[in-house]
Design a protein around this motif. Structure first.
Motif, PDB file in Angstrom:
ATOM      1  N   PHE A 175      -3.847 -38.477  31.618  1.00 49.89           N
ATOM      2  CA  PHE A 175      -3.640 -38.159  33.033  1.00 49.89           C
ATOM      3  C   PHE A 175      -2.165 -37.875  33.285  1.00 49.89           C
ATOM      4  CE2 PHE A 175      -3.223 -42.671  32.391  1.00 49.89           C
ATOM      5  CZ  PHE A 175      -2.127 -43.045  33.140  1.00 49.89           C
ATOM      6  N   GLU A 176      -1.909 -37.180  34.362  1.00 50.66           N
ATOM      7  CA  GLU A 176      -0.534 -36.813  34.710  1.00 50.66           C
ATOM      8  C   GLU A 176       0.013 -37.808  35.722  1.00 50.66           C
ATOM      9  OE1 GLU A 176       1.482 -32.983  36.865  1.00 50.66           O
ATOM     10  OE2 GLU A 176       0.293 -32.590  35.058  1.00 50.66           O
ATOM     11  N   MET A 177       1.233 -38.255  35.475  1.00 47.88           N
ATOM     12  CA  MET A 177       1.861 -39.193  36.402  1.00 47.88           C
ATOM     13  C   MET A 177       2.052 -38.528  37.759  1.00 47.88           C
ATOM     14  SD  MET A 177       2.459 -42.140  34.895  1.00 47.88           S
ATOM     15  CE  MET A 177       3.857 -42.906  35.720  1.00 47.88           C
ATOM     16  N   PRO A 178       1.750 -39.227  38.845  1.00 43.67           N
ATOM     17  CA  PRO A 178       1.883 -38.633  40.176  1.00 43.67           C
ATOM     18  C   PRO A 178       3.325 -38.212  40.453  1.00 43.67           C
ATOM     19  CG  PRO A 178       0.663 -40.700  40.264  1.00 43.67           C
ATOM     20  CD  PRO A 178       1.248 -40.605  38.892  1.00 43.67           C
ATOM     21  N   SER A 179       3.454 -37.090  41.129  1.00 40.44           N
ATOM     22  CA  SER A 179       4.801 -36.592  41.465  1.00 40.44           C
ATOM     23  C   SER A 179       5.060 -36.663  42.962  1.00 40.44           C
ATOM     24  CB  SER A 179       4.947 -35.140  40.996  1.00 40.44           C
ATOM     25  OG  SER A 179       3.952 -34.329  41.582  1.00 40.44           O
ATOM     26  N   ASP A 180       4.186 -37.401  43.683  1.00 40.06           N
ATOM     27  CA  ASP A 180       4.298 -37.442  45.143  1.00 40.06           C
ATOM     28  C   ASP A 180       5.286 -38.483  45.650  1.00 40.06           C
ATOM     29  OD1 ASP A 180       2.939 -39.747  44.554  1.00 40.06           O
ATOM     30  OD2 ASP A 180       1.044 -39.117  45.467  1.00 40.06           O
ATOM     31  N   ALA A 194      -9.753 -41.012  37.829  1.00 40.83           N
ATOM     32  CA  ALA A 194     -10.042 -40.397  36.532  1.00 40.83           C
ATOM     33  C   ALA A 194     -11.248 -41.055  35.861  1.00 40.83           C
ATOM     34  CB  ALA A 194      -8.818 -40.489  35.625  1.00 40.83           C
ATOM     35  N   ILE A 195     -11.312 -42.382  35.923  1.00 49.13           N
ATOM     36  CA  ILE A 195     -12.443 -43.107  35.313  1.00 49.13           C
ATOM     37  C   ILE A 195     -13.735 -42.810  36.068  1.00 49.13           C
ATOM     38  CG2 ILE A 195     -13.406 -45.393  34.850  1.00 49.13           C
ATOM     39  CD1 ILE A 195     -10.565 -46.374  34.287  1.00 49.13           C
ATOM     40  N   SER A 196     -13.660 -42.767  37.393  1.00 45.68           N
ATOM     41  CA  SER A 196     -14.864 -42.539  38.190  1.00 45.68           C
ATOM     42  C   SER A 196     -15.444 -41.152  37.946  1.00 45.68           C
ATOM     43  CB  SER A 196     -14.554 -42.718  39.680  1.00 45.68           C
ATOM     44  OG  SER A 196     -13.702 -41.678  40.152  1.00 45.68           O
ATOM     45  N   GLU A 197     -14.606 -40.199  37.585  1.00 47.68           N
ATOM     46  CA  GLU A 197     -15.081 -38.843  37.310  1.00 47.68           C
ATOM     47  C   GLU A 197     -15.797 -38.746  35.955  1.00 47.68           C
ATOM     48  OE1 GLU A 197     -11.621 -36.445  37.622  1.00 47.68           O
ATOM     49  OE2 GLU A 197     -11.666 -36.343  39.817  1.00 47.68           O
ATOM     50  N   VAL A 232     -11.407 -48.538  27.340  1.00 47.49           N
ATOM     51  CA  VAL A 232     -10.512 -47.377  27.222  1.00 47.49           C
ATOM     52  C   VAL A 232      -9.688 -47.549  25.946  1.00 47.49           C
ATOM     53  CG1 VAL A 232      -8.600 -46.103  28.258  1.00 47.49           C
ATOM     54  CG2 VAL A 232     -10.439 -47.015  29.712  1.00 47.49           C
ATOM     55  N   GLY A 233      -9.805 -46.578  25.027  1.00 49.91           N
ATOM     56  CA  GLY A 233      -9.184 -46.724  23.711  1.00 49.91           C
ATOM     57  C   GLY A 233      -7.733 -46.325  23.649  1.00 49.91           C
ATOM     58  N   LEU A 234      -7.328 -45.384  24.517  1.00 57.12           N
ATOM     59  CA  LEU A 234      -5.946 -44.895  24.464  1.00 57.12           C
ATOM     60  C   LEU A 234      -5.566 -44.343  25.830  1.00 57.12           C
ATOM     61  CD1 LEU A 234      -3.374 -44.069  22.827  1.00 57.12           C
ATOM     62  CD2 LEU A 234      -4.542 -41.901  22.338  1.00 57.12           C
ATOM     63  N   LEU A 235      -4.434 -44.800  26.360  1.00 52.99           N
ATOM     64  CA  LEU A 235      -3.885 -44.262  27.609  1.00 52.99           C
ATOM     65  C   LEU A 235      -2.795 -43.252  27.274  1.00 52.99           C
ATOM     66  CD1 LEU A 235      -3.404 -47.266  30.094  1.00 52.99           C
ATOM     67  CD2 LEU A 235      -4.908 -45.295  30.387  1.00 52.99           C
ATOM     68  N   VAL A 236      -2.880 -42.060  27.878  1.00 53.63           N
ATOM     69  CA  VAL A 236      -1.854 -41.035  27.642  1.00 53.63           C
ATOM     70  C   VAL A 236      -1.313 -40.563  28.988  1.00 53.63           C
ATOM     71  CG1 VAL A 236      -1.284 -38.885  26.471  1.00 53.63           C
ATOM     72  CG2 VAL A 236      -3.148 -40.314  25.594  1.00 53.63           C
ATOM     73  N   PRO A 237      -0.354 -41.295  29.554  1.00 52.95           N
ATOM     74  CA  PRO A 237       0.279 -40.825  30.794  1.00 52.95           C
ATOM     75  C   PRO A 237       1.265 -39.696  30.483  1.00 52.95           C
ATOM     76  CG  PRO A 237       1.225 -42.920  30.100  1.00 52.95           C
ATOM     77  CD  PRO A 237       0.119 -42.618  29.142  1.00 52.95           C
ATOM     78  N   ASP A 238       1.029 -38.537  31.074  1.00 57.26           N
ATOM     79  CA  ASP A 238       1.861 -37.359  30.820  1.00 57.26           C
ATOM     80  C   ASP A 238       2.814 -37.129  31.997  1.00 57.26           C
ATOM     81  OD1 ASP A 238       2.825 -35.057  29.614  1.00 57.26           O
ATOM     82  OD2 ASP A 238       0.828 -34.285  29.137  1.00 57.26           O
ATOM     83  N   GLU A 239       3.841 -36.327  31.747  1.00 55.68           N
ATOM     84  CA  GLU A 239       4.862 -36.034  32.765  1.00 55.68           C
ATOM     85  C   GLU A 239       5.452 -37.333  33.316  1.00 55.68           C
ATOM     86  OE1 GLU A 239       5.755 -33.092  32.898  1.00 55.68           O
ATOM     87  OE2 GLU A 239       4.035 -31.887  32.287  1.00 55.68           O
ATOM     88  N   VAL A 240       5.824 -38.218  32.400  1.00 54.98           N
ATOM     89  CA  VAL A 240       6.345 -39.531  32.787  1.00 54.98           C
ATOM     90  C   VAL A 240       7.591 -39.417  33.655  1.00 54.98           C
ATOM     91  CG1 VAL A 240       7.355 -41.655  31.865  1.00 54.98           C
ATOM     92  CG2 VAL A 240       5.333 -40.682  30.795  1.00 54.98           C
ATOM     93  N   GLN A 241       8.333 -38.335  33.483  1.00 57.14           N
ATOM     94  CA  GLN A 241       9.561 -38.170  34.279  1.00 57.14           C
ATOM     95  C   GLN A 241       9.271 -38.093  35.775  1.00 57.14           C
ATOM     96  OE1 GLN A 241       8.393 -35.881  32.173  1.00 57.14           O
ATOM     97  NE2 GLN A 241       7.971 -34.078  33.396  1.00 57.14           N
ATOM     98  N   ASN A 242       8.002 -37.829  36.146  1.00 61.57           N
ATOM     99  CA  ASN A 242       7.644 -37.785  37.565  1.00 61.57           C
ATOM    100  C   ASN A 242       7.858 -39.126  38.251  1.00 61.57           C
ATOM    101  OD1 ASN A 242       6.919 -35.111  37.369  1.00 61.57           O
ATOM    102  ND2 ASN A 242       4.712 -35.490  37.280  1.00 61.57           N
ATOM    103  N   ALA A 243       7.841 -40.217  37.472  1.00 65.59           N
ATOM    104  CA  ALA A 243       8.040 -41.543  38.056  1.00 65.59           C
ATOM    105  C   ALA A 243       9.412 -41.663  38.704  1.00 65.59           C
ATOM    106  CB  ALA A 243       7.864 -42.624  36.998  1.00 65.59           C
ATOM    107  N   ALA A 244      10.341 -40.806  38.295  1.00 63.69           N
ATOM    108  CA  ALA A 244      11.682 -40.839  38.886  1.00 63.69           C
ATOM    109  C   ALA A 244      11.660 -40.405  40.340  1.00 63.69           C
ATOM    110  CB  ALA A 244      12.632 -39.946  38.085  1.00 63.69           C
ATOM    111  N   ASN A 245      10.555 -39.759  40.775  1.00 61.59           N
ATOM    112  CA  ASN A 245      10.456 -39.316  42.166  1.00 61.59           C
ATOM    113  C   ASN A 245      10.051 -40.448  43.107  1.00 61.59           C
ATOM    114  OD1 ASN A 245      11.008 -36.690  41.327  1.00 61.59           O
ATOM    115  ND2 ASN A 245       8.843 -36.225  40.999  1.00 61.59           N
ATOM    116  N   SER A 246       9.688 -41.615  42.510  1.00 64.99           N
ATOM    117  CA  SER A 246       9.240 -42.726  43.337  1.00 64.99           C
ATOM    118  C   SER A 246      10.359 -43.220  44.244  1.00 64.99           C
ATOM    119  CB  SER A 246       8.753 -43.878  42.449  1.00 64.99           C
ATOM    120  OG  SER A 246       8.450 -45.012  43.234  1.00 64.99           O
ATOM    121  N   ARG A 247       9.993 -43.594  45.462  1.00 64.71           N
ATOM    122  CA  ARG A 247      11.000 -44.113  46.390  1.00 64.71           C
ATOM    123  C   ARG A 247      11.489 -45.488  45.963  1.00 64.71           C
ATOM    124  NH1 ARG A 247       7.424 -41.518  50.058  1.00 64.71           N
ATOM    125  NH2 ARG A 247       6.206 -43.444  50.288  1.00 64.71           N
TER     126      ARG A 247
END
Length: 559
Positions: A175-180, A194-197, A232-247
């Protein structure tokens, strides 16, 4: 089996014997596809477009479509193979010690309940206690991190159903890290969604996200509960740099992921650009250590530099050259050239070993060559494409040339550089230019010279072309350049003689010139000369019949 409420195909578990003792008897591991050897993984990852026979003779529009097929090309390199092997290992090792409905599995649910009741918050930092089996894939944009991960994971089922256990297993979650900028709640919500889908006939999102106003602590417990339930066997958070947008503080979001990984015993592969190092708290030494076993994801060097036994620095061709020679096979211009050292140097200078940029440069260079009619590639053309169509990435390429790591950390991705849109813009500009030329008519400045140039391109002798163009211009009734070309063609084809030839004229020698073996050379223009004498037509008519003349529209575009 497929569920009407889940768009994902569900694979029914098929258990395979395992050679490793620690894997044997573990249903979660036995249900996974068997690991591939390196050569098998290479073939699984490889994706290249077909090269149809005679494709370079296709129309301009058809060839431009083929050029765009390079956007999906995948030429596996050593880093791709190592990443594929590493992901497989992480997924399997993450399942060791995890058994459905075991005492440990049940105890995890109880632990979650106890923490909820006591309102105890479990939170660590990536720096203090890294999650087990965690790795971080940090690389500059354009090296194919996400694409390779997606293609490696594609061979594993998204969901495996175990009928004997009535269990839905999720081998991996990418999944992609939120950029909001909303931080932890947004991250946890995206994981639940993601899991519910993936799981059919569930109400996870309604129960855990929409019902009430769940707190961060409540969402964290819900995510842990779902990850434990579906192994869940493996978590792959992508675009981790998006976390820098967090307030909030940068590392709070990553701390939450670290907590989830540790409490769920789930391996994590963090993926991001150099900017993610700050979010993960990695210095350069830690970054290199965290990518161990995943390959070298730095830009490809122009040469492999090594020190020989005499202590001298030597240079040899490396993967950059191998990659470019494979890529260079996919040519749709009509006059391809060999890949020279000069061309390799120029392409490297414009891309600095970034795979995505090299592919886009070749796409746009071929597009330009097809549209402007040159139909060949040159060093000058590559530099022109770089200057005109690569402006968005000039700062990034300059940073790579300088070797400035701090400057590189400013570039998040290359998604803003959309090659398909750029090709469409070039095609649109070419059509407008061609349309303006086609609107030329008698009296327009340069009309006569332009018409003569078109006639020469069609195979008419220069002097005749100028004379015929002058006649059409003098007539002055051509609607546009296309109509003028048609009128010129009629003037170049004299009417056939009426009546029979006399015996004297036949004897005078209308015999066809003899050229041995012409029919075995279909592209030899002298065939038109022979046929014109035999059939009593003009050479120009035979050129048309034998399809030696280009399309009028193509010629006008070149004129």
């Amino acid at each position: 089996m497929n569920s009407p409420t889940s768009p994902v195909s569900i694979t029914v578990a098929s258990y395979k014997p395992q050679k490793q003792a620690r894997y044997s008897g573990n249903r979660l591991i036995e249900a996974l596809p068997l690991p591939l050897e390196e050569d098998e993984l290479f073939e699984a990852l490889k994706f290249v477009p077909p090269l149809e026979e005679g494709v370079r003779d296709w129309s301009r529009a058809e060839r431009l479509q083929e050029v765009l097929s390079l956007t999906n090309i995948m030429i596996p390199l050593s880093s791709h193979i190592e990443l594929g092997l590493g992901l497989d290992s992480m997924m399997r090792e993450g399942c060791v010690g995890r058994q459905p409905f075991s005492a440990k599995h049940i105890a995890t649910y109880q632990e979650i309940e106890d923490e909820e009741r006591s309102q105890k918050r479990f939170r660590q930092t990536y720096n203090t206690v890294p999650p087990k089996l965690s790795k971080a894939l940090i690389a500059v944009p354009g090296m194919g991190k996400t694409t390779t991960i997606q293609r490696c994971l594609a061979r594993y089922p998204r969901v495996i159903y175990h009928p004997e256990l009535d269990l839905y297993q999720i081998p991996w979650l990418h999944f992609e890290m939120p950029s909001d900028g909303k931080g932890v709640k947004s991250l946890l919500t995206s994981i639940i969604e993601a899991i519910s889908e993936l799981i059919p006939d569930n109400t996870y999102y309604e129960d855990y996200v929409l019902k009430g106003r769940p707190s961060e602590s409540s969402l964290q417990s819900s995510v842990r509960r779902l990850m434990n339930k579906h192994f869940v066997g493996l978590l792959v958070p992508d675009e981790v740099q998006n976390a820098a947008n967090s307030r909030k503080e940068d590392q709070v979001v990553m701390t939450e992921l670290t907590t989830l990984a540790n409490k769920s015993n789930t391996p994590v592969l963090f993926v991001g650009t150099p900017k993610a190092r700050k979010v993960l708290g990695l210095d350069l030494r830690m970054a290199r250590r965290s990518t161990a076993g995943l390959g070298d994801w730095n830009p490809l060097p122009r040469y492999n530099r090594t020190v020989n036994e005499e202590g001298k620095l030597t240079e040899s061709p490396g993967e950059w050259v191998d990659f470019m020679f494979v890529l260079w096979q996919y040519m749709w211009v009509r006059n391809p050239v060999p890949l020279s050292e000069g061309l390799l140097d120029v392409i490297y200078d414009c891309t600095q070993g970034i795979i995505d940029l090299a592919i886009k440069l070749l796409i746009l260079a071929q597009t330009r060559a097809i549209l402007d009619g040159s139909e060949t590639l040159s060093e000058q053309l590559f530099y022109s494409v770089y200057e005109q169509q690569f402006k968005l990435v000039h700062p990034m390429v300059s940073a790579l040339r300088s070797g400035d790591d701090r400057a590189m950390a400013e570039f998040d991705d290359l998604k803003l550089f959309k090659v398909k849109e750029t090709v469409e813009d070039l095609s649109r500009a070419s059509r407008v230019k061609r349309g303006l030329k086609a609107l030329a008519r008698p009296g327009t400045p340069g009309f006569e010279a332009q018409l003569a140039q078109v006639a020469e391109t069609m195979g008419i002798e220069p002097a005749d072309a100028e004379a015929l163009a002058s006649q059409v211009a003098t007539d002055g009734n051509a609607k546009d350049l296309l109509d003028a070309v048609k009128q010129l063609t009629k003037k170049a084809t004299p009417p056939k003689a009426v009546g029979k030839k006399t015996a004297r004229s036949k004897a005078a020698g209308d015999a066809a010139p003899a050229y041995a073996g012409l029919e075995e050379r279909p592209e030899d223009f002298r065939r038109a000369l022979v046929r014109s004498a035999v059939e009593g037509t003009t050479v120009f008519e035979q050129f048309n019949k034998l399809k030696f003349l280009p399309n009028i529209e193509d010629v006008i575009c070149l004129a």
